[in-house]
Design a protein around this motif. Structure first.
Motif, PDB file in Angstrom:
ATOM      1  N   THR A  36       0.809  -1.224   0.000  1.00  0.00           N
ATOM      2  CA  THR A  36       0.000   0.000   0.000  1.00  0.00           C
ATOM      3  C   THR A  36       0.838   1.269   0.000  1.00  0.00           C
ATOM      4  O   THR A  36       0.286   2.360  -0.110  1.00  0.00           O
ATOM      5  CB  THR A  36      -0.906   0.043   1.250  1.00  0.00           C
ATOM      6  OG1 THR A  36      -0.076   0.053   2.417  1.00  0.00           O
ATOM      7  CG2 THR A  36      -1.851  -1.130   1.290  1.00  0.00           C
ATOM      8  N   GLY A  89       4.691  -5.704  14.867  1.00  0.00           N
ATOM      9  CA  GLY A  89       3.901  -5.256  13.725  1.00  0.00           C
ATOM     10  C   GLY A  89       4.656  -5.360  12.422  1.00  0.00           C
ATOM     11  O   GLY A  89       4.438  -4.577  11.513  1.00  0.00           O
ATOM     12  N   TYR A 105       6.740  -3.394   7.584  1.00  0.00           N
ATOM     13  CA  TYR A 105       5.685  -3.259   8.584  1.00  0.00           C
ATOM     14  C   TYR A 105       4.361  -3.759   8.013  1.00  0.00           C
ATOM     15  O   TYR A 105       4.067  -3.574   6.830  1.00  0.00           O
ATOM     16  CB  TYR A 105       5.543  -1.802   9.029  1.00  0.00           C
ATOM     17  CG  TYR A 105       6.582  -1.389  10.039  1.00  0.00           C
ATOM     18  CD1 TYR A 105       6.495  -1.821  11.365  1.00  0.00           C
ATOM     19  CD2 TYR A 105       7.652  -0.590   9.678  1.00  0.00           C
ATOM     20  CE1 TYR A 105       7.456  -1.456  12.288  1.00  0.00           C
ATOM     21  CE2 TYR A 105       8.616  -0.215  10.605  1.00  0.00           C
ATOM     22  CZ  TYR A 105       8.505  -0.660  11.909  1.00  0.00           C
ATOM     23  OH  TYR A 105       9.456  -0.308  12.830  1.00  0.00           O
ATOM     24  N   ASN A 106       3.562  -4.379   8.863  1.00  0.00           N
ATOM     25  CA  ASN A 106       2.252  -4.891   8.452  1.00  0.00           C
ATOM     26  C   ASN A 106       1.349  -3.764   7.939  1.00  0.00           C
ATOM     27  O   ASN A 106       0.511  -3.995   7.072  1.00  0.00           O
ATOM     28  CB  ASN A 106       1.555  -5.604   9.613  1.00  0.00           C
ATOM     29  CG  ASN A 106       2.286  -6.857  10.029  1.00  0.00           C
ATOM     30  OD1 ASN A 106       3.024  -7.456   9.260  1.00  0.00           O
ATOM     31  ND2 ASN A 106       2.093  -7.256  11.272  1.00  0.00           N
ATOM     32  N   ARG A 107       1.531  -2.559   8.450  1.00  0.00           N
ATOM     33  CA  ARG A 107       0.667  -1.446   8.031  1.00  0.00           C
ATOM     34  C   ARG A 107       0.909  -1.047   6.576  1.00  0.00           C
ATOM     35  O   ARG A 107       0.108  -0.308   5.995  1.00  0.00           O
ATOM     36  CB  ARG A 107       0.865  -0.249   8.954  1.00  0.00           C
ATOM     37  CG  ARG A 107       2.228   0.382   8.869  1.00  0.00           C
ATOM     38  CD  ARG A 107       2.345   1.577   9.812  1.00  0.00           C
ATOM     39  NE  ARG A 107       3.599   2.263   9.642  1.00  0.00           N
ATOM     40  CZ  ARG A 107       4.469   2.455  10.607  1.00  0.00           C
ATOM     41  NH1 ARG A 107       4.221   2.021  11.821  1.00  0.00           N
ATOM     42  NH2 ARG A 107       5.588   3.102  10.367  1.00  0.00           N
ATOM     43  N   SER A 110      -1.728  -5.026   2.645  1.00  0.00           N
ATOM     44  CA  SER A 110      -3.182  -5.148   2.711  1.00  0.00           C
ATOM     45  C   SER A 110      -3.613  -6.544   2.274  1.00  0.00           C
ATOM     46  O   SER A 110      -3.053  -7.105   1.330  1.00  0.00           O
ATOM     47  CB  SER A 110      -3.826  -4.114   1.792  1.00  0.00           C
ATOM     48  OG  SER A 110      -5.215  -4.347   1.674  1.00  0.00           O
TER      49      SER A 110
END
Length: 150
Positions: A36, A89, A105-107, A110
């Motif tokens: 993302t 994370g 990072y997982n953020r 998606s």
């Protein structure tokens, strides 16, 4: 009559969308994610990732990329999860075309498909994470000791 045609059209158009959504849900369940973010947020070590994200400046970005510690992530690129560290994370990922595993990072990932810059949704087959039929290895003949790739 118009109502019947409208309903049949609506049902007919919804079926392929449902099938595509199921396909992407299956890919997410198998550990595939879509990027993302745009930037050098895939690093060889967790420490490098923490450093580049915590102190993101042009000079740290340039230094990290020149030392081949970080790789650029591009929105819409599909990656495969290898390992997850939910406490920090972070996830260890595999990118198509890169032989070493990387951390991000997982953020930045998606489970929902993200369109790339061309408006397409990338799949593991397209980026080389899953070998397709065109890359299957087949033996030449019984007397030959080598194999060829199609």
């Amino acid at each position: 009559m118009k109502l019947t045609i409208f309903l049949l059209t609506a049902i007919g158009l919804s079926l392929p969308c449902t099938a595509l959504a199921d396909h992407y849900k299956d890919l997410a369940a198998q550990g595939y994610r879509w990027v993302t973010v745009n930037g050098p947020y895939a690093c060889e070590t967790e420490q490098d990732l923490q450093r580049i994200v915590a102190h993101h400046t042009d000079s740290t970005e340039l230094q990290a990329v020149q030392n081949i510690q970080c790789y650029y992530l591009i929105p819409g690129t599909v990656v495969q999860l290898i390992n997850e560290d939910p406490v920090r994370g972070m996830s260890q990922i595999q990118l198509g075309g890169i032989t070493k595993s990387l951390w991000t990072y997982n953020r930045f990932l998606s489970k929902q498909p993200i369109r790339d810059t061309y408006g397409n949704i990338e799949t593991p087959e397209e980026c080389g994470l899953i070998p397709g039929a065109e890359t299957a290895v087949t033996p030449l003949s019984p007397d030959s000791s080598t194999a060829r790739t199609h």
